[in-house]
Design an enzyme around this catalytic site. Structure first.
Site, PDB file in Angstrom:
ATOM      1  N   LYS A 112      -7.465  -2.028  -4.657  1.00 51.31           N
ATOM      2  CA  LYS A 112      -7.108  -0.733  -4.069  1.00 51.31           C
ATOM      3  C   LYS A 112      -7.401   0.404  -5.045  1.00 51.31           C
ATOM      4  O   LYS A 112      -7.811   1.489  -4.646  1.00 51.31           O
ATOM      5  CB  LYS A 112      -5.636  -0.712  -3.645  1.00 51.31           C
ATOM      6  N   LYS A 192     -14.322 -10.135   3.839  1.00 50.24           N
ATOM      7  CA  LYS A 192     -13.416 -10.613   4.889  1.00 50.24           C
ATOM      8  C   LYS A 192     -13.449  -9.635   6.062  1.00 50.24           C
ATOM      9  O   LYS A 192     -13.681  -8.433   5.861  1.00 50.24           O
ATOM     10  CB  LYS A 192     -12.000 -10.791   4.333  1.00 50.24           C
ATOM     11  N   LYS A 195     -10.783  -4.071   9.531  1.00 54.02           N
ATOM     12  CA  LYS A 195     -11.038  -2.819  10.249  1.00 54.02           C
ATOM     13  C   LYS A 195     -11.575  -1.765   9.299  1.00 54.02           C
ATOM     14  O   LYS A 195     -12.516  -1.043   9.611  1.00 54.02           O
ATOM     15  CB  LYS A 195      -9.711  -2.351  10.856  1.00 54.02           C
TER      16      LYS A 195
HETATM   17  P1  AMP Z   1      -3.626  -6.977   7.856  1.00 52.89           P
HETATM   18  O1  AMP Z   1      -4.229  -6.482   9.134  1.00 52.89           O
HETATM   19  O2  AMP Z   1      -4.562  -6.916   6.685  1.00 52.89           O
HETATM   20  O3  AMP Z   1      -2.259  -6.433   7.585  1.00 52.89           O
HETATM   21  O4  AMP Z   1      -3.428  -8.557   8.055  1.00 52.89           O
HETATM   22  C1  AMP Z   1      -2.495  -9.116   8.959  1.00 52.89           C
HETATM   23  C2  AMP Z   1      -2.558 -10.624   8.847  1.00 52.89           C
HETATM   24  O5  AMP Z   1      -3.864 -11.084   9.239  1.00 52.89           O
HETATM   25  C3  AMP Z   1      -2.353 -11.163   7.421  1.00 52.89           C
HETATM   26  O6  AMP Z   1      -1.613 -12.361   7.491  1.00 52.89           O
HETATM   27  C4  AMP Z   1      -3.733 -11.418   6.924  1.00 52.89           C
HETATM   28  O7  AMP Z   1      -3.782 -12.435   5.956  1.00 52.89           O
HETATM   29  C5  AMP Z   1      -4.449 -11.860   8.200  1.00 52.89           C
HETATM   30  N1  AMP Z   1      -5.882 -11.490   8.122  1.00 52.89           N
HETATM   31  C6  AMP Z   1      -6.393 -10.243   8.080  1.00 52.89           C
HETATM   32  N2  AMP Z   1      -7.745 -10.286   7.998  1.00 52.89           N
HETATM   33  C7  AMP Z   1      -8.087 -11.602   7.990  1.00 52.89           C
HETATM   34  C8  AMP Z   1      -9.334 -12.306   7.933  1.00 52.89           C
HETATM   35  N3  AMP Z   1     -10.488 -11.669   7.855  1.00 52.89           N
HETATM   36  N4  AMP Z   1      -9.299 -13.657   7.941  1.00 52.89           N
HETATM   37  C9  AMP Z   1      -8.130 -14.330   8.010  1.00 52.89           C
HETATM   38  N5  AMP Z   1      -6.914 -13.722   8.077  1.00 52.89           N
HETATM   39  C10 AMP Z   1      -6.884 -12.373   8.063  1.00 52.89           C
END
Ligand code: AMP
Ligand code: TRP
Length: 324
Positions: A112, A192, A195
């Site tokens: 970050k 990964k 968004k």
């Molecule tokens: P976030 O939207 O980053 O807050 O992620 C919400 C949940 O989705 C968390 O448990 C992340 O680990 C999972 N997550 C987000 N992006 C990915 C991805 N590309 N692959 C697997 N899990 C993801």
């Protein structure tokens, strides 16, 4: 009492395939076996946002995805982090037992700092402490997350352990629970799916939008012509077939290696499978979107149920710390 599950996700709005395969699917599956609490962590979102104008809309869109995917407010507590303010109190108390050096070495903090050098705020350093507070406030033992969250979970265990050593046994040490698809790569095939990186496929897209997005994906870079043999092992589209089209994937791999099918055919097949897998999800989502007040009620009910547990824990924490 059943072991408790807690997970949170930032209000990023419409959820993508990475969220679904890496987290939401697990949330849904755990509902029958455990007492589950799922939280939209709006305060965490403030560590990276300087414009909060979309926050409420994003919370709403995300809840539509969660409910349409099968999260059931009769089985699980679904709420918004800031609606249970006890978490901020626990965050402050835990911050007193967390060495700064632990926080400065967290990989997501370092990332970050690179991504937003103009906004390295105090909250960003404390992000994992707030996340620990989320989990231990509900004394959760199991935390379903994607692979990217493992360093945070490790820290949560260390903070809980340190608190217990200093003030007596108070919190369980939470354990991460990964899905079979803990890391979904984005359309670029490198980072990964996220968004923020605009490399995602949202669950709520139409069939046509999904197909167009899949067509943008990077496949095997060595395969420049239709007649070149492909290498499915390094192809992200092939990986996604592994989930959406598991029975065909061996067959597709063979056809790719022998150049019997090209990347466009393979992408068309994937888009079709994604669309048929998500068909009923999309229908449920459209119905839910017609009742915005239902979402408001689910979240209000979730917050009041969560708050009962939160208050109890805060009381115990303060007693153990001799604040009461
Ligand atoms: P976030 O939207 O980053 O807050 O992620 C919400 C949940 O989705 C968390 O448990 C992340 O680990 C999972 N997550 C987000 N992006 C990915 C991805 N590309 N692959 C697997 N899990 C993801
Ligand atoms: N850090 C998590 C993410 O970015 C979100 C989160 C906040 C979380 N609090 C949590 C996840 C507690 C699991 C448990 O996705």
């Amino acid at each position: 009492m059943k072991n408790r599950v807690f997970s949170g996700a930032r209000p990023t709005g419409r959820q993508h395939l990475g969220n679904y395969l890496g987290a939401i699917q697990n949330y849904v599956n755990l509902q029958d076996e455990y007492d589950c609490i799922y939280c939209i962590v709006d305060i965490h979102a403030l560590t990276t946002l300087d414009d909060t104008s979309s926050l409420q809309k994003n919370i709403h869109e995300m809840m539509l995805d969660w409910l349409a995917a099968g999260l059931d407010p009769r089985k699980s507590i679904l709420f918004v982090q800031s609606h249970v303010p006890e978490v901020t109190e626990l965050h402050t108390l835990l911050s007193m037992v967390t060495p700064l050096s632990w926080l400065l070495r967290v990989p997501t903090f370092k990332e970050k700092v690179k991504l937003q050098p103009q906004n390295v705020n105090y909250g960003l350093v404390g992000y994992p402490v707030l996340m620990t507070a989320d989990i231990v406030l509900y004394k959760a033992g199991v935390v379903p997350v994607g692979e990217d969250q493992l360093p945070h979970l490790e820290l949560a265990r260390e903070i809980a352990r340190r608190f217990n050593n200093l003030f007596g046994d108070t919190f369980p040490e939470p354990e991460a629970k990964l899905t079979t698809f803990p890391l979904i790569l984005g359309l670029d095939g490198k980072e990964k799916m996220s968004k923020q990186l605009d490399n995602d496929i949202e669950l709520a897209l139409s069939d046509e939008e999904t197909a167009a997005r899949v067509m943008e994906a990077v496949t095997d870079p060595a395969r420049r012509y239709r007649s070149d043999p492909g290498h499915p092992k390094i192809c992200n589209i092939f990986r996604l077939h592994g989930y959406f089209n598991p029975f065909q994937s061996d067959n597709l791999a063979e056809q790719c290696r022998s150049a019997e099918i090209g990347c466009v055919d393979c992408k068309k097949a994937l888009a079709q499978e994604i669309n048929s897998t998500l068909k009923s999800f999309r229908e449920r989502r459209a119905k839910l979107a017609e009742k915005p007040e239902y979402i408001v009620n689910v979240l209000a009910d979730g917050a009041s149920r969560a708050r009962v547990i939160a208050r109890e824990t805060i009381k115990e924490v303060k007693q153990n710390m001799r604040l009461l």
